[in-house]
Write a protein that holds these residues in place. Structure first.
Motif, short mmCIF file in Angstrom:
data_model
loop_
_atom_site.label_atom_id
_atom_site.label_comp_id
_atom_site.label_asym_id
_atom_site.label_seq_id
_atom_site.Cartn_x
_atom_site.Cartn_y
_atom_site.Cartn_z
N GLY A 19 -103.42 25.70 -40.38
CA GLY A 19 -104.09 25.10 -39.24
C GLY A 19 -105.02 23.98 -39.66
O GLY A 19 -105.37 23.86 -40.84
N VAL A 20 -105.39 23.16 -38.68
CA VAL A 20 -106.31 22.06 -39.00
C VAL A 20 -107.72 22.62 -39.24
O VAL A 20 -108.01 23.75 -38.85
N TYR A 21 -108.54 21.84 -39.88
CA TYR A 21 -109.91 22.30 -40.17
C TYR A 21 -110.76 22.38 -38.90
O TYR A 21 -111.67 23.18 -38.80
N GLY A 22 -110.46 21.49 -37.95
CA GLY A 22 -111.22 21.52 -36.70
C GLY A 22 -112.47 20.67 -36.75
O GLY A 22 -112.58 19.74 -37.56
N GLN A 23 -113.42 21.00 -35.90
CA GLN A 23 -114.59 20.13 -35.70
C GLN A 23 -115.86 20.63 -36.36
O GLN A 23 -116.85 19.92 -36.45
N ASP A 24 -115.83 21.89 -36.77
CA ASP A 24 -117.05 22.49 -37.31
C ASP A 24 -117.11 22.21 -38.81
O ASP A 24 -116.78 23.07 -39.63
N ILE A 25 -117.50 21.00 -39.17
CA ILE A 25 -117.31 20.52 -40.53
C ILE A 25 -118.63 20.02 -41.11
O ILE A 25 -119.44 19.42 -40.41
N VAL A 26 -118.79 20.24 -42.41
CA VAL A 26 -119.85 19.52 -43.14
C VAL A 26 -119.15 18.43 -43.95
O VAL A 26 -118.31 18.74 -44.80
N PHE A 27 -119.45 17.19 -43.62
CA PHE A 27 -118.85 16.06 -44.36
C PHE A 27 -119.76 15.66 -45.50
O PHE A 27 -121.00 15.60 -45.34
#
Ligand SMILES: Nc1ncnc2c1ncn2[C@@H]1O[C@H](COP(=O)(O)OP(=O)(O)O[C@H]2O[C@H](CO)[C@@H](O)[C@H](O)[C@H]2O)[C@@H](O)[C@H]1O
Length: 576
Positions: A201-209
């Motif tokens: 699945g995709v990583y989605g929006q809850d991300i630390v860049f």
């Protein structure tokens, strides 16, 4: 002859002051940097010394909770966006860190992606079939998972097939670097939404860049300008990791039109240099588009690669014009000392070495490596002579010219061998060739980029010379200590954080540092190191042992990164 050469190099150094059209770096006050006096600055002390080393400062990260040595207590989705990632692309330490830190974080349980350009048709990297329109360009995404890290390569004609390196060829920096790297920052923001990594699945929006250096420092701007207003990445945060502030991505103001940003974002990316730092046609009013500045002023937190460097970049001498902005962001600015990949850099298993060794048998092991290297390079084979090494990019930062200036006195006063490895600045490459031809019986210079040789040399040498004018962290001294090679380094940035001065009275320390950033300072410290090697051998062996036993892994640093991710998520987004 040498004086003439050094005068020439000094002249060239002063020429770096000011802008050069089309270059991606800004070199504003090299002359001043040569005189960095970091000891003059005073900072509040905290109680944490990363890796148990010399630094005890306010910019260190103090963990809020008990350390969790193996696994993270809270796992996150983390996306690194970087212009280099080893082993696929590497011109220096950025490539090393952007592969070894993600691997360490993945081993701690995080889901980690690294997004980088596809500069070549890398074997075993698979086309995901995902395509996305970004501004006026269309990009594709390739993928390979290694040890739990999703390495995602952005495909675009402006990355692949260039004749030179990632940033430049023999004619200078590529003229479309602003486009290439603004595209990378935007693709880095698309990847977690689109790329389904091996069916998980995709990583989605809850991300630390984590954006790295100027090449991707527009990422926080795009996050705020092109995603958050449309309800995407509301919970995401962006950190900017500064590996080297000297290179800022400075372009003419007209560059803005190529950045796929609405006009009202111009202020975020513009930087106006003060009059004394202006030079060059487009900079008559000091106006520029400065990628690094844009990142510093829009990201949620700023990280740099050692606590010492975190202090220095807030000062006039170390800030390269960004000191005011960095000082204003000091509540969210921290330094975390880099770790190293202890699997790639392990003298017990390193396949590049003729003989492997550990902490128990390093004296014989290193002696065998030294003699083999001497034989290969056509130097007199002598296990007792101190072998001195220099490895690094030939750039004013690394102080190779200081070593060249010191070389005649060094070779005259001491019976040593000197082997150098480096590439970069043409004058300094010529300087290396001059060194070899002038001291043919005791010195060699390998002009070029040769990773296996850097391992061999690190293992064979007794002393590693690091005369850097400034050094955000420095990896070579870390590799050296792990291989029982004692660093002699200018006391700056990460070098002063990681190299503990030898104290003969209490028998402590892992090397020698010096404060006067010139040939005299270097010769003074080298004198101590060579004397200890020759006349106090057991002290030298103990120094080597302490260096080898030092914890160089990412364990401690990875936990400090986790702490910063947590703090970033506690605060609301800095730029909404
Ligand atoms: N000719 C050559 N042949 C083979 N290998 C070579 C080489 N020249 C350099 N290297 C290798 O490139 C890497 C350089 O790492 P550094 O940390 O010294 O430098 P760099 O200045 O690029 O990185 C910036 O980012 C890193 C990472 O954060 C900081 O440590 C550093 O202070 C900062 O300037 C090392 O792995 C070294 O062995």
């Amino acid at each position: 002859m040498l004086r003439l050469r050094n005068q020439f190099i000094n002249k060239r150094l002063s020429c770096f002051a000011g802008f050069r059209r089309g270059t991606s770096s800004v070199r504003l006050h090299v002359a001043a940097v040569a005189d960095i006096k970091t000891e003059d600055t005073k900072f509040e002390l905290s109680t944490v010394a990363p890796h148990g080393d010399a630094s005890v400062r306010g910019t260190s990260v103090v963990l809020d909770h008990a350390a969790s040595p193996n696994k993270a207590t809270v796992t996150r989705s983390i996306v690194f966006v970087t212009s280099e990632v080893a082993p696929w692309s590497k011109t220096g330490g950025l490539g090393d860190v952007c592969s070894s830190l993600p691997l360490a974080l993945a081993a701690r349980g995080h889901r980690v992606m690294v997004v980088s350009p596809r500069y070549k048709a890398y074997p075993e990297v698979i086309d995901t079939g995902v395509r996305k329109r970004v501004g006026t360009a269309e990009v594709g995404f390739f993928h390979q998972n290694i040890k739990g890290v999703d390495f995602v390569f952005v495909d675009h004609p402006s990355y692949i097939g260039r004749t030179g390196g990632p940033y430049a060829d023999e004619y200078g920096p590529y003229q479309d670097n602003q486009f290439r790297f603004s595209l990378l920052a935007q693709a880095g923001l698309e990847a977690p939404l689109l790329v389904d990594c091996e069916g998980k699945g995709v990583y989605g929006q809850d991300i630390v860049f984590v954006a790295n250096d100027w090449h991707t420092s527009l990422l926080p701007v795009y996050l705020a300008a092109n995603f958050r207003p449309f309800g995407v990445y509301q919970k995401a945060r962006s950190l900017l990791a500064i590996h080297n502030l000297c290179h800022q991505g400075v372009f003419p103001p007209s560059t803005f039109d190529e950045l796929n940003l609405k006009g009202w974002w111009y202020g975020a990316v513009e930087f106006q240099y003060p009059p004394h730092q202006r030079k060059g046609s487009y900079a008559e009013e000091g106006r520029s588009v400065n990628f690094m500045k844009a990142g510093i002023t829009t990201c949620d937190r700023v990280i740099t690669v050692s606590p010492g460097y975190a202090e220095e970049i807030q000062t006039y001498l170390g800030g390269w014009g960004m000191e005011g902005m960095l000082t204003s962001r000091s509540p969210v600015l921290n330094g975390i000392t880099n770790g190293i990949d202890t699997e790639v850099w392990d003298p017990q298993t390193d396949k590049n070495l003729p003989v492997n060794f550990g902490t128990e048998d390093f004296v014989e092991g290193k002696r065998a490596c030294k003699m083999k290297l001497q034989e290969e390079l056509g130097l007199p084979v002598n296990g007792d002579i101190p072998l001195l090494a220099f490895i690094g990019r030939l750039d004013p930062q690394k102080g190779a010219d200081i070593l060249l200036e010191a070389a005649p006195q060094l070779m005259q006063q001491h019976d040593v061998q000197l082997v150098c490895l480096g590439s970069g600045n043409k004058d300094l490459e010529d300087g290396m060739r001059w060194l070899e031809s002038s001291f043919r019986s005791r010195s060699r210079a390998w002009v070029g980029f040769n990773e296996p040789f850097s391992h061999k040399l690190t293992a064979a040498a007794d002393i590693l010379i690091m005369p850097s004018r400034f050094e955000p962290c420095g990896l070579n001294q870390l590799y050296a200590m792990r291989y029982g090679t004692v660093p002699v380094a200018h006391k700056t940035g990460g070098l002063k954080d990681t190299v503990i001065d030898f104290d003969p009275w209490v028998k402590k320390g892992t090397g020698w540092t010096y404060t006067s950033c010139d040939a005299g300072g270097l010769l003074y410290a080298l004198g101590h190191a060579i004397t200890t090697y020759k006349h106090h051998r057991s002290d030298f062996v103990d120094l080597q042992k302490r260096g080898m036993s030092r914890d160089a892994s990412w364990d401690s640093a990875a936990q400090q990164y986790e702490q910063l991710f947590e703090w970033a998520l506690i605060d609301p987004p800095y730029c909404k």
